[in-house]
Design a protein around this motif. Sequence first.
Motif, PDB file in Angstrom:
ATOM      1  N   ARG A  20       0.836  -1.209   0.000  1.00 50.63           N
ATOM      2  CA  ARG A  20       0.000   0.000   0.000  1.00 50.63           C
ATOM      3  C   ARG A  20       0.871   1.260   0.000  1.00 50.63           C
ATOM      4  N   THR A  21       2.036   1.183   0.616  1.00 48.43           N
ATOM      5  CA  THR A  21       2.963   2.316   0.598  1.00 48.43           C
ATOM      6  C   THR A  21       3.391   2.599  -0.833  1.00 48.43           C
ATOM      7  N   LEU A  22       3.682   1.559  -1.589  1.00 47.45           N
ATOM      8  CA  LEU A  22       4.050   1.734  -2.995  1.00 47.45           C
ATOM      9  C   LEU A  22       2.894   2.341  -3.788  1.00 47.45           C
ATOM     10  N   GLU A  23       1.657   1.929  -3.484  1.00 45.31           N
ATOM     11  CA  GLU A  23       0.495   2.506  -4.154  1.00 45.31           C
ATOM     12  C   GLU A  23       0.395   4.011  -3.854  1.00 45.31           C
ATOM     13  N   ARG A  24       0.601   4.370  -2.592  1.00 45.01           N
ATOM     14  CA  ARG A  24       0.536   5.783  -2.190  1.00 45.01           C
ATOM     15  C   ARG A  24       1.644   6.574  -2.875  1.00 45.01           C
ATOM     16  N   TRP A  25       2.840   5.997  -2.930  1.00 44.57           N
ATOM     17  CA  TRP A  25       3.956   6.673  -3.589  1.00 44.57           C
ATOM     18  C   TRP A  25       3.655   6.926  -5.055  1.00 44.57           C
ATOM     19  N   TYR A  27       0.720   7.331  -6.382  1.00 42.11           N
ATOM     20  CA  TYR A  27      -0.322   8.357  -6.418  1.00 42.11           C
ATOM     21  C   TYR A  27       0.267   9.749  -6.194  1.00 42.11           C
ATOM     22  N   THR A  28       1.233   9.847  -5.292  1.00 39.68           N
ATOM     23  CA  THR A  28       1.821  11.150  -4.957  1.00 39.68           C
ATOM     24  C   THR A  28       3.054  11.485  -5.801  1.00 39.68           C
ATOM     25  N   GLY A  29       3.451  10.582  -6.691  1.00 43.25           N
ATOM     26  CA  GLY A  29       4.594  10.847  -7.556  1.00 43.25           C
ATOM     27  C   GLY A  29       5.935  10.601  -6.894  1.00 43.25           C
ATOM     28  N   GLN A  30       5.939   9.842  -5.814  1.00 46.06           N
ATOM     29  CA  GLN A  30       7.181   9.483  -5.140  1.00 46.06           C
ATOM     30  C   GLN A  30       7.602   8.086  -5.575  1.00 46.06           C
ATOM     31  N   GLY A  31       8.721   7.651  -5.062  1.00 44.25           N
ATOM     32  CA  GLY A  31       9.154   6.281  -5.303  1.00 44.25           C
ATOM     33  C   GLY A  31       9.789   6.094  -6.667  1.00 44.25           C
ATOM     34  N   PRO A  32      10.094   4.853  -6.989  1.00 50.86           N
ATOM     35  CA  PRO A  32      10.789   4.563  -8.251  1.00 50.86           C
ATOM     36  C   PRO A  32       9.849   4.669  -9.453  1.00 50.86           C
ATOM     37  N   VAL A  33      10.452   4.788 -10.614  1.00 47.80           N
ATOM     38  CA  VAL A  33       9.716   4.799 -11.871  1.00 47.80           C
ATOM     39  C   VAL A  33       9.047   3.430 -12.033  1.00 47.80           C
ATOM     40  N   PHE A  34       7.845   3.421 -12.602  1.00 55.07           N
ATOM     41  CA  PHE A  34       7.138   2.153 -12.777  1.00 55.07           C
ATOM     42  C   PHE A  34       6.508   2.084 -14.158  1.00 55.07           C
ATOM     43  N   LEU A  35       6.171   0.865 -14.541  1.00 58.97           N
ATOM     44  CA  LEU A  35       5.460   0.611 -15.790  1.00 58.97           C
ATOM     45  C   LEU A  35       4.049   0.163 -15.446  1.00 58.97           C
ATOM     46  N   LYS A  36       3.093   0.583 -16.251  1.00 63.58           N
ATOM     47  CA  LYS A  36       1.738   0.083 -16.065  1.00 63.58           C
ATOM     48  C   LYS A  36       1.306  -0.521 -17.397  1.00 63.58           C
ATOM     49  N   LEU A  37       1.223  -1.828 -17.399  1.00 62.25           N
ATOM     50  CA  LEU A  37       0.888  -2.560 -18.618  1.00 62.25           C
ATOM     51  C   LEU A  37      -0.412  -3.327 -18.408  1.00 62.25           C
ATOM     52  N   GLY A  38      -1.462  -2.873 -19.057  1.00 58.23           N
ATOM     53  CA  GLY A  38      -2.746  -3.568 -18.958  1.00 58.23           C
ATOM     54  C   GLY A  38      -3.248  -3.706 -17.533  1.00 58.23           C
ATOM     55  N   GLY A  39      -3.040  -2.701 -16.715  1.00 58.04           N
ATOM     56  CA  GLY A  39      -3.503  -2.756 -15.334  1.00 58.04           C
ATOM     57  C   GLY A  39      -2.486  -3.331 -14.358  1.00 58.04           C
ATOM     58  N   GLU A  52      17.145   3.203  -5.342  1.00 55.02           N
ATOM     59  CA  GLU A  52      17.838   2.872  -4.091  1.00 55.02           C
ATOM     60  C   GLU A  52      19.123   3.689  -3.962  1.00 55.02           C
ATOM     61  N   GLN A  53      19.872   3.807  -5.053  1.00 57.19           N
ATOM     62  CA  GLN A  53      21.118   4.576  -5.033  1.00 57.19           C
ATOM     63  C   GLN A  53      20.837   6.054  -4.767  1.00 57.19           C
ATOM     64  N   SER A  54      19.779   6.591  -5.356  1.00 51.38           N
ATOM     65  CA  SER A  54      19.444   8.004  -5.131  1.00 51.38           C
ATOM     66  C   SER A  54      19.058   8.249  -3.684  1.00 51.38           C
ATOM     67  N   GLN A  55      18.382   7.304  -3.077  1.00 48.00           N
ATOM     68  CA  GLN A  55      17.996   7.460  -1.680  1.00 48.00           C
ATOM     69  C   GLN A  55      19.212   7.372  -0.770  1.00 48.00           C
ATOM     70  N   LEU A  56      20.169   6.542  -1.128  1.00 41.34           N
ATOM     71  CA  LEU A  56      21.406   6.457  -0.366  1.00 41.34           C
ATOM     72  C   LEU A  56      22.143   7.781  -0.434  1.00 41.34           C
ATOM     73  N   GLN A  57      22.250   8.355  -1.622  1.00 42.99           N
ATOM     74  CA  GLN A  57      22.928   9.629  -1.794  1.00 42.99           C
ATOM     75  C   GLN A  57      22.197  10.731  -1.046  1.00 42.99           C
ATOM     76  N   LEU A  58      20.872  10.714  -1.068  1.00 46.44           N
ATOM     77  CA  LEU A  58      20.087  11.713  -0.352  1.00 46.44           C
ATOM     78  C   LEU A  58      20.337  11.597   1.144  1.00 46.44           C
TER      79      LEU A  58
END
Length: 97
Positions: A20-25, A27-39, A52-58
């Motif tokens: 659910r955290t990934l779903e919220r991310w 929705y809010t434009g956070q988190g990693p890039v994702f693909l949506k293929l046919g739902g 993960e690397q960007s979060q480490l650097q941050l």
Amino acid sequence: MQRHCLNQKELARRWGISHRTLERWRYTGQGPVFLKLGGRVLYRLADVETFEQSQLQLALTIRNAIARAERSSRRLTADPARAANQTAAVRGAHRAC
């Protein structure tokens, strides 16, 4: 066979968070890039590792900024005895006028 993508539950399990955290991310434009293929939502393994690397650097940037702020605040801390003497001197100067 090597997998190049993770679904939402696999990524949640990898990071030890709720799917659910990934779903919220998403929705809010956070988190990693994702693909949506046919739902279906998929995360490419390369994008996950980049995130993960960007979060480490941050995290390292934030830690370094906090350390710099702590060092500079130590230099700005006044000596209480010296501050009291300066305040008394200022009060005495006002009385002399």
